[in-house]
Design an enzyme around this catalytic site. Structure first.
Site, PDB file in Angstrom:
ATOM      1  N   SER A 194       1.996   5.685   2.782  1.00  0.00           N
ATOM      2  CA  SER A 194       2.828   4.436   2.122  1.00  0.00           C
ATOM      3  C   SER A 194       3.948   3.870   3.331  1.00  0.00           C
ATOM      4  O   SER A 194       3.487   3.239   4.023  1.00  0.00           O
ATOM      5  CB  SER A 194       3.466   4.938   0.944  1.00  0.00           C
ATOM      6  OG  SER A 194       3.966   4.053   0.194  1.00  0.00           O
ATOM      7  N   ASP A 289      -4.569   1.362  -6.634  1.00  0.00           N
ATOM      8  CA  ASP A 289      -3.358   1.087  -5.773  1.00  0.00           C
ATOM      9  C   ASP A 289      -2.616  -0.037  -5.544  1.00  0.00           C
ATOM     10  O   ASP A 289      -3.695  -0.970  -5.169  1.00  0.00           O
ATOM     11  CB  ASP A 289      -3.256   1.677  -4.279  1.00  0.00           C
ATOM     12  CG  ASP A 289      -1.852   2.152  -3.666  1.00  0.00           C
ATOM     13  OD1 ASP A 289      -0.842   1.317  -4.060  1.00  0.00           O
ATOM     14  OD2 ASP A 289      -1.881   2.502  -2.768  1.00  0.00           O
ATOM     15  N   HIS A 319      -2.270   5.533  -5.603  1.00  0.00           N
ATOM     16  CA  HIS A 319      -1.405   5.609  -4.387  1.00  0.00           C
ATOM     17  C   HIS A 319      -0.847   7.150  -4.480  1.00  0.00           C
ATOM     18  O   HIS A 319      -0.547   7.868  -5.547  1.00  0.00           O
ATOM     19  CB  HIS A 319      -0.097   4.732  -4.645  1.00  0.00           C
ATOM     20  CG  HIS A 319       0.929   4.505  -3.686  1.00  0.00           C
ATOM     21  ND1 HIS A 319       0.508   3.665  -2.592  1.00  0.00           N
ATOM     22  CD2 HIS A 319       2.116   5.213  -3.341  1.00  0.00           C
ATOM     23  CE1 HIS A 319       1.495   3.666  -1.771  1.00  0.00           C
ATOM     24  NE2 HIS A 319       2.481   4.602  -2.280  1.00  0.00           N
TER      25      HIS A 319
END
Length: 355
Positions: A194, A289, A319
């Site tokens: 991320s 995601d 995610h």
């Protein structure tokens, strides 16, 4: 987090979560509900079950303020990360500019080993060395690499570009101190999930532009790559799949409140004019995601610049999956694929000291 769940000892919550994931598949499906299908994809049962339990417990990724959100993450990580993976030797370090770090050495990895410089996720606002401890242990053990996990400065106390500066400093530290770390300076990869995936790519970009040593490989889990545009996946998965569209705005506003700076390639690396010379990359995205499309667009742009790229969309995942390796099997399978890609990519790497 609900007030009731806050009063339940975390050990009890963790035991309950493990028990639910150990139930026979028909019972797990009954708890999770009917399969979720969007955009031609079906959500993995493990992911749907986790989201169902989160909703029942009143958990959320963001809880109003950075302080509350950090405390919640520190508590909830015990529910999903699993018992510490062994055998891995772990020690603390302090890098140049007083950046805290943690160094992982798996068993049977000696001197002159490959190294992964790892940047944790958390939207540049959350996350610690502890929040991604088992992820680093997993990658160290299964990729047969040493791992240097970096505790870069967080926003809003330290807004953009503080995290990007720390990330690049950590990579340069690893190169300069390779002999004492027992690693090969030509086999140093960067990686993260991320926001950490963003910092890994930004670090590689800075290294290439500087003309000095560059990473040998990029390991990017569902990276944020462009804060200037809203793509289709962000609308498709805006709510209900762990990271929400509202969360993304919250993180972005804390990390880079100056909207005019969000196109800077040190934040939105996808906006870079030239990605020529970037290191080979493995880029993993989750089908459910909101960051999926920008991560995949970055992979395509790297490939167009002549960079070797392996793009792996996990169409059934959400995610954050590298943090959920302690429950079920699907999250661990996807993370194991990445470990294999890292090991293979470094084994095939040519000397990476100069672009």
């Amino acid at each position: 987090m609900s007030k009731l769940m806050e009063r339940v000892p975390i050990q009890v919550q963790a035991a309950f979560v493990r028990a639910v994931f150990a139930l026979p598949r028909p019972l797990r499906r009954l708890i999770a509900g009917q399969p979720t299908r969007i955009d031609g994809q079906e959500l993995a049962l493990d992911a749907q079950l986790l989201l169902t339990l989160d909703k029942m417990a009143g958990h959320s990724f963001v809880d109003r303020t950075p302080e509350r959100s950090r405390a919640m993450l520190d508590r909830s990580r015990h529910l999903v990360s699993g018992v510490p993976i062994e055998p891995v030797t772990v020690r603390g370090l302090t890098l140049d500019d007083d950046i805290p770090a943690r160094f992982y050495t798996p068993a049977e990895v000696g001197e002159d080993a490959p190294l992964l410089v790892f940047y944790h996720g958390g939207g540049w606002v959350l996350g610690t060395l502890d929040s991604h401890d088992n992820t680093c242990r997993f990658l160290a053990k299964h990729a047969k690499v040493k791992v240097l996990s970096v505790d870069y400065r967080l926003a809003p106390e330290h807004p953009f570009p503080a995290a990007a500066e720390d990330a690049y400093s950590a990579f340069r530290y690893a190169v300069a101190h390779a002999p004492e770390l027992g690693v090969n300076p030509d086999l140093i990869a960067v990686g993260g999930d991320s926001a950490g995936g963003n910092l890994a790519a930004v670090t590689a970009y800075q290294a290439v532009r500087a003309g000095g040593p560059r990473p040998a490989f990029q390991l990017l889990f569902y990276p944020g790559t462009d804060a200037t545009a809203r793509r289709r996946s962000r609308d498709l998965f805006a709510d209900g799949f762990f990271l929400t569209s509202e969360n993304i705005d919250w993180f972005t506003n804390h990390y880079c409140p100056d909207t005019e700076r969000r196109a800077d390639p040190l934040f939105s690396v996808l906006r870079a004019d030239d990605l020529t010379g970037m290191p080979p990359a493995y880029i993993a995205t989750g089908g459910f995601d909101p960051l999926r499309d920008e991560g995949e667009e970055f992979a395509h742009k790297l490939a167009a610049a002549g960079v070797p790229v392996a793009l792996s969309r996990h169409p059934d995942l959400i995610h954050g999956y590298v943090n959920f390796i302690g429950i079920g099997t699907r999250f661990r399978e996807a993370t194991a694929e990445a470990a294999g890609a890292l090991r293979t990519g470094l084994a095939m790497s040519t000397p990476a000291r100069t672009p």
